[in-house]
Design an enzyme around this catalytic site. Structure first.
Site, PDB file in Angstrom:
ATOM      1  N   ASP A  81       7.680  -3.569   4.602  1.00 29.50           N
ATOM      2  CA  ASP A  81       8.060  -4.392   3.453  1.00 29.50           C
ATOM      3  C   ASP A  81       9.357  -3.826   2.843  1.00 29.50           C
ATOM      4  OD1 ASP A  81       7.752  -6.359   1.503  1.00 29.50           O
ATOM      5  OD2 ASP A  81       6.490  -5.111   0.219  1.00 29.50           O
ATOM      6  N   HIS A  82      10.313  -4.689   2.525  1.00 29.48           N
ATOM      7  CA  HIS A  82      11.553  -4.289   1.844  1.00 29.48           C
ATOM      8  C   HIS A  82      12.344  -3.196   2.550  1.00 29.48           C
ATOM      9  CE1 HIS A  82      11.084  -6.805  -1.671  1.00 29.48           C
ATOM     10  NE2 HIS A  82       9.819  -6.451  -1.748  1.00 29.48           N
ATOM     11  N   GLY A 175       5.296  -6.740  -9.871  1.00 32.65           N
ATOM     12  CA  GLY A 175       4.582  -6.093 -10.979  1.00 32.65           C
ATOM     13  C   GLY A 175       3.742  -7.100 -11.742  1.00 32.65           C
ATOM     14  N   GLY A 204       5.681 -10.734  -5.182  1.00 30.40           N
ATOM     15  CA  GLY A 204       5.187 -10.664  -6.555  1.00 30.40           C
ATOM     16  C   GLY A 204       3.920 -11.470  -6.763  1.00 30.40           C
ATOM     17  N   VAL A 226       0.958  -9.104  -2.027  1.00 30.15           N
ATOM     18  CA  VAL A 226       0.139  -8.623  -3.146  1.00 30.15           C
ATOM     19  C   VAL A 226       0.176  -7.103  -3.114  1.00 30.15           C
ATOM     20  CG1 VAL A 226      -2.163  -8.597  -4.172  1.00 30.15           C
ATOM     21  CG2 VAL A 226      -1.382 -10.640  -2.945  1.00 30.15           C
ATOM     22  N   THR A 228       0.685  -4.812  -6.564  1.00 28.07           N
ATOM     23  CA  THR A 228       0.192  -4.199  -7.801  1.00 28.07           C
ATOM     24  C   THR A 228      -1.326  -4.358  -7.930  1.00 28.07           C
ATOM     25  OG1 THR A 228       2.318  -4.709  -8.794  1.00 28.07           O
ATOM     26  CG2 THR A 228       0.552  -4.139 -10.303  1.00 28.07           C
TER      27      THR A 228
HETATM   28  P1  13P Z   1       3.272  -7.363  -6.645  1.00 26.24           P
HETATM   29  O1  13P Z   1       3.173  -5.892  -6.756  1.00 26.24           O
HETATM   30  O2  13P Z   1       3.797  -8.014  -7.876  1.00 26.24           O
HETATM   31  O3  13P Z   1       2.003  -7.999  -6.164  1.00 26.24           O
HETATM   32  O4  13P Z   1       4.381  -7.677  -5.531  1.00 26.24           O
HETATM   33  C1  13P Z   1       4.188  -7.160  -4.239  1.00 26.24           C
HETATM   34  C2  13P Z   1       5.324  -7.490  -3.376  1.00 26.24           C
HETATM   35  O5  13P Z   1       5.951  -8.527  -3.490  1.00 26.24           O
HETATM   36  C3  13P Z   1       5.673  -6.518  -2.335  1.00 26.24           C
HETATM   37  O6  13P Z   1       6.847  -6.828  -1.670  1.00 26.24           O
END
Ligand code: 13P
Length: 280
Positions: A81-82, A175, A204, A226, A228
């Site tokens: 991710d990212h 978040g 997010g 998902v 957070t």
């Molecule tokens: P949240 O932490 O808001 O669920 O977002 C997770 C996310 O988009 C990871 O790339």
């Protein structure tokens, strides 16, 4: 079974549901999500932040993710991710990732294209596809949100890179939202149309109201992240275990409660995204 990003996204697109992608951090969060996926007969993505790949924890958790995916009856993808740099992309691939995100969304457009294409070349050499991002999804703590994704810019990015799916900014943020977000659902449809029906990704996912998640999926979102919520479920499960006067000090037994809490959260999101029962 361990599957690639392109396989799991194609399955979602063909059947019109969304694959939940859970950020995992340790063996227990992996176990909770994998147990939920098995119980719900759902395809899922287990993904790690690049921090884990840069630091020591990813060295330990990557084989755990691969083992969980291989042991599962349901399709599971191991996704970076990212990813922001080639080091993370290459290392994730060496550690068994079957999906890569290259997030160059904060860079000028041409640099984002160039970096994404380099990730596609590296991942493509081992049969792995890449998620890109246009429109920078920030955090709920940012002073102000960036420009929402422009459908024409997204189309140009997809044409030049050939990403397998695209993360977009439509009013979402990473978040827990301070007040409920208002997603621009029409924009999802417009981006989907402009990109020739490319599967879209919603980052997010923690705290977006259920009806907005369903509307985004109906408009073309095929992967929802998902993160957070996974952390909070794990922390709450740990706090509940600590408060239990009959708790065991044996760590594996103590961890049963946090694992169960992550499993409950994952089941909720699997049902929300329509992934339940979609494993075959
Ligand atoms: P949240 O932490 O808001 O669920 O977002 C997770 C996310 O988009 C990871 O790339």
């Amino acid at each position: 079974m361990l599957v690639t990003l392109q396989e799991i996204i194609a399955l979602a697109d063909e059947k019109g549901f969304c694959v939940p992608a859970f950020n995992v951090y340790n063996m227990e969060t992996v176990m909770g999500v994998a147990a939920a996926a098995e119980e719900a007969d759902a395809p899922v993505i287990l993904q790690v932040y690049p921090r884990l790949i840069r630091e020591e924890s990813g060295y330990y958790v990557s084989p755990v993710i691969v083992a969980a995916a291989r042991a599962a009856r349901v399709p599971i993808c191991f996704h970076l991710d990212h990813g922001a740099a080639e080091l993370e992309v290459h290392r994730a691939l060496r550690w068994g990732a079957t999906g890569i995100m290259l997030d160059g969304s904060a860079l000028p457009f041409d640099e984002n294209v160039a970096l994404t294409k380099r990730a596609i070349a590296a991942a493509g050499a081992v049969g792995v596809a890449v998620e890109g991002e246009i429109g920078h999804v920030g955090t709920v703590n940012d002073e102000k949100m960036g420009e929402l994704t422009d459908p024409q810019e997204a189309a140009e990015f997809v044409r030049r890179t050939q990403v397998c799916c695209l993360a977009v900014l439509i009013g979402n943020a990473h978040g827990h939202y301070r007040k409920p977000p208002k997603l621009d659902i029409d924009r999802v449809g417009a981006i989907r149309e402009a990109t020739g029906g490319l599967p879209l990704v919603l980052h997010g996912g923690s705290g977006i109201p259920d009806e907005q998640v369903r509307a985004a999926i109906a408009a073309g979102v095929r992967k929802m992240n998902v993160g957070t919520d996974v952390c909070c479920a794990f922390a709450d499960g740990t706090a509940a275990a600590l408060a239990d006067p009959n708790r065991s000090v044996a760590v594996d037994l103590f961890m049963r409660q946090p694992i169960e809490a992550v499993k409950r959260l994952a089941l909720e999101k699997i049902r929300l995204t329509g992934a339940a029962g979609m494993a075959r």
